[in-house]
Scaffold this active site. Structure first.
Site, PDB file in Angstrom:
ATOM      1  N   HIS A  81       0.824  -1.218   0.000  1.00  0.00           N
ATOM      2  CA  HIS A  81       0.000   0.000   0.000  1.00  0.00           C
ATOM      3  C   HIS A  81       0.859   1.270   0.000  1.00  0.00           C
ATOM      4  O   HIS A  81       0.560   2.217  -0.728  1.00  0.00           O
ATOM      5  CB  HIS A  81      -0.959   0.013   1.185  1.00  0.00           C
ATOM      6  CG  HIS A  81      -1.955  -1.125   1.129  1.00  0.00           C
ATOM      7  ND1 HIS A  81      -2.762  -1.466   2.175  1.00  0.00           N
ATOM      8  CD2 HIS A  81      -2.247  -2.011   0.136  1.00  0.00           C
ATOM      9  CE1 HIS A  81      -3.521  -2.511   1.824  1.00  0.00           C
ATOM     10  NE2 HIS A  81      -3.212  -2.860   0.601  1.00  0.00           N
ATOM     11  N   ASP A 242      -3.353  -2.574  -5.252  1.00  0.00           N
ATOM     12  CA  ASP A 242      -2.339  -3.600  -4.963  1.00  0.00           C
ATOM     13  C   ASP A 242      -1.425  -3.852  -6.167  1.00  0.00           C
ATOM     14  O   ASP A 242      -0.218  -4.054  -6.014  1.00  0.00           O
ATOM     15  CB  ASP A 242      -3.009  -4.918  -4.554  1.00  0.00           C
ATOM     16  CG  ASP A 242      -3.495  -4.904  -3.109  1.00  0.00           C
ATOM     17  OD1 ASP A 242      -3.016  -4.063  -2.321  1.00  0.00           O
ATOM     18  OD2 ASP A 242      -4.354  -5.745  -2.773  1.00  0.00           O
ATOM     19  N   HIS A 265      -1.362 -11.022  -5.188  1.00  0.00           N
ATOM     20  CA  HIS A 265       0.049 -10.656  -5.070  1.00  0.00           C
ATOM     21  C   HIS A 265       0.956 -11.625  -5.830  1.00  0.00           C
ATOM     22  O   HIS A 265       1.998 -11.236  -6.339  1.00  0.00           O
ATOM     23  CB  HIS A 265       0.459 -10.585  -3.599  1.00  0.00           C
ATOM     24  CG  HIS A 265      -0.282  -9.513  -2.850  1.00  0.00           C
ATOM     25  ND1 HIS A 265      -0.246  -8.204  -3.227  1.00  0.00           N
ATOM     26  CD2 HIS A 265      -1.102  -9.572  -1.769  1.00  0.00           C
ATOM     27  CE1 HIS A 265      -1.000  -7.488  -2.395  1.00  0.00           C
ATOM     28  NE2 HIS A 265      -1.538  -8.300  -1.507  1.00  0.00           N
ATOM     29  N   HIS A 344      35.017 -27.674 -20.079  1.00  0.00           N
ATOM     30  CA  HIS A 344      35.496 -27.672 -21.470  1.00  0.00           C
ATOM     31  C   HIS A 344      37.008 -27.662 -21.501  1.00  0.00           C
ATOM     32  O   HIS A 344      37.609 -26.631 -21.761  1.00  0.00           O
ATOM     33  CB  HIS A 344      34.939 -26.430 -22.183  1.00  0.00           C
ATOM     34  CG  HIS A 344      35.045 -26.508 -23.671  1.00  0.00           C
ATOM     35  ND1 HIS A 344      36.152 -26.098 -24.372  1.00  0.00           N
ATOM     36  CD2 HIS A 344      34.161 -26.971 -24.599  1.00  0.00           C
ATOM     37  CE1 HIS A 344      35.947 -26.266 -25.685  1.00  0.00           C
ATOM     38  NE2 HIS A 344      34.746 -26.795 -25.841  1.00  0.00           N
TER      39      HIS A 344
HETATM   40 ZN   LIG Z   1      -4.073  -4.482  -0.478  1.00  0.00          ZN
END
Ligand SMILES: [Zn+2]
Length: 439
Positions: A81, A242, A265, A344
């Site tokens: 937030h 968000d 999220h 290698h």
């Molecule tokens: Zn939120």
């Protein structure tokens, strides 16, 4: 191309005090100004040495219910937030100082942070903002039905649909994200939770600071909250809030249109990761170049300013010099520590031929970049002809890499004859073709 936008920080410090959601303890948060290119960093004032955590996707730790970032053992929870408010209100550089491991939850929206930012004021800085301009669509889908698509758009726009269990409270919200739209239409939208999701957490005492003052609780068809809904589509708006906060972890601003279906999220963070990856890919093709005048050589720092390659793919240690407009010689010391010697080949380490070609391409592109008059074009390595590997290159060898421009057809194509030399003997050579494209 849009006019250059400047980076911004806060004009002065400002803060607020409130309750931490998870611990229920009192926490004070302060937003402080920070210099150009600093980005957003969290500072834990409550810990010894006051460690800072960079708000970037590389520091993402968990995405369950809230976004947690961390470095080493230090964590900061529920960063989305405050990040959302900083990003949308146009703050690029700031320190978020806290005396706890998460910001105060406030009323569950981003409005309190917008207030703090307005109290502090913002200040333009003398450096341009960095943007990620979407070229190809990016698309992320999760198993639980979340979907985000990022499409090209000259503005930063988010369109979001949100639906609860059994499609209860299906909502749609779409807007171009500007500071005034954010402040008025998005920041006040509060966190919402489903009763069936939070009940077990309440029983485990995991959300001590949670109450109807800082979240809307949805129980069946009922909406429980201290005050009525602020918008009919408040849930979709909070999802947009968000998304902005989670995408702040990209570190650059995004110009594009995000279309999100039941986002969370998890997918937001995955999108942020995909953007960072794509951005790195594009940046690697369009590095700024600054050549010292004359025919002098370039040291490793100057080479790295010009070439996007980094260890272990940087095959030039320095440029010894240029000869006129068409010749360039670079140097690479081949040490046993090169990672490719491990495979290698063990017991008989030799430098792979393709990496010698890569070394030639890197020296040739430095030559071409020096020649290119316009900084708006970049050369791409297109093909290699007549490549011959004449002698093996061993650890301890010093590779002299020569590139000579033999043809510059139209101004779209260039051909360079290149060779690698060890102890005055040519070990490999080839003709490399490049094409120029506008950035
Ligand atoms: Zn939120």
């Amino acid at each position: 191309m849009a006019a250059t936008e400047l980076q911004h920080t806060l004009a002065k410090s400002a803060g607020l005090t409130g309750t931490a959601l998870h611990t229920g303890e009192k926490v004070t948060l302060r937003l402080l100004p920070a210099p150009i290119d600093h980005g957003i960093k969290f500072k834990r004032k409550d810990l010894a040495d006051e460690p800072t955590i960079d708000a970037n996707i590389g520091n993402l730790k968990t995405v369950e219910r809230a976004t947690t970032i961390g470095e080493g053992a230090v964590r900061v929870h529920t960063v989305e937030h405050v990040l959302s408010a900083l990003s949308a209100m146009g703050v690029d550089n700031a320190i978020v100082e806290m005396d706890a491991n998460e910001p105060p939850i406030g009323d569950g929206s981003a409005a309190p942070y917008v207030e703090v930012i307005k109290k502090a004021g913002t200040l333009a800085q003398e450096a341009s903002r960095r943007f990620f301009d979407v070229r190809d669509p990016i698309h992320i889908e999760s198993k639980n039905g979340s979907l985000v698509v990022l499409l090209p758009d000259p503005k930063f726009r988010i369109s979001c649909t949100q639906a609860g269990p059994n499609n209860r409270f299906t909502q749609f919200y779409s807007a171009e994200i500007t500071p005034s739209v954010f402040e008025r239409e998005i920041a006040p939208a509060r966190t919402f939770v489903y009763y069936e999701d939070v009940q077990p957490l309440m029983e485990k005492n995991l959300i001590k600071g949670g109450s109807l003052e800082n979240a809307i609780v949805v129980r069946g068809e009922a909406v429980l909250s201290k005050e009525p809904l602020r918008f009919a589509d408040e849930f979709a708006r909070h999802k947009v809030l968000d998304i902005i906060g989670d995408l702040a972890l990209v570190g650059t601003r995004v110009r594009g249109h995000i279309i999100a279906v039941r986002p969370g999220h998890g997918v937001n963070a995955e999108l942020a990761r995909a953007i960072v990856k794509e951005h790195a890919k594009i940046a690697a093709l369009s590095v700024p170049r600054s050549f010292p005048p004359g025919e002098g050589g370039l040291d490793i720092a100057q080479v790295m300013e010009i070439l996007p390659h980094r260890f272990p793919f940087l095959m030039v240690d320095r440029i010894l010099g240029f000869e006129g407009e068409t010749k360039c010689t670079g140097l690479k010391t081949v040490t046993i520590n090169e990672p490719y010697f491990e495979g290698h080949f063990p017991g008989h380490p030799v430098m792979p031929g393709v990496l010698q070609v890569e070394a030639m391409a890197q020296v040739a592109s430095i030559l071409l970049m020096k020649l290119a008059k316009s900084a708006s074009r970049i050369g791409y390595f297109m093909s290699a002809d007549e490549v011959k590997f004449r002698k093996p290159v061993f650890p301890g060898d010093t590779l002299f890499i020569h590139a000579e421009l033999i043809k510059a057809r139209s101004n779209r194509l260039a051909k360079a004859h290149c060779s690698c030399v060890v102890n005055d003997a040519v070990v490999s050579e080839g003709d490399l073709m490049f094409t120029f494209l506008d950035k």
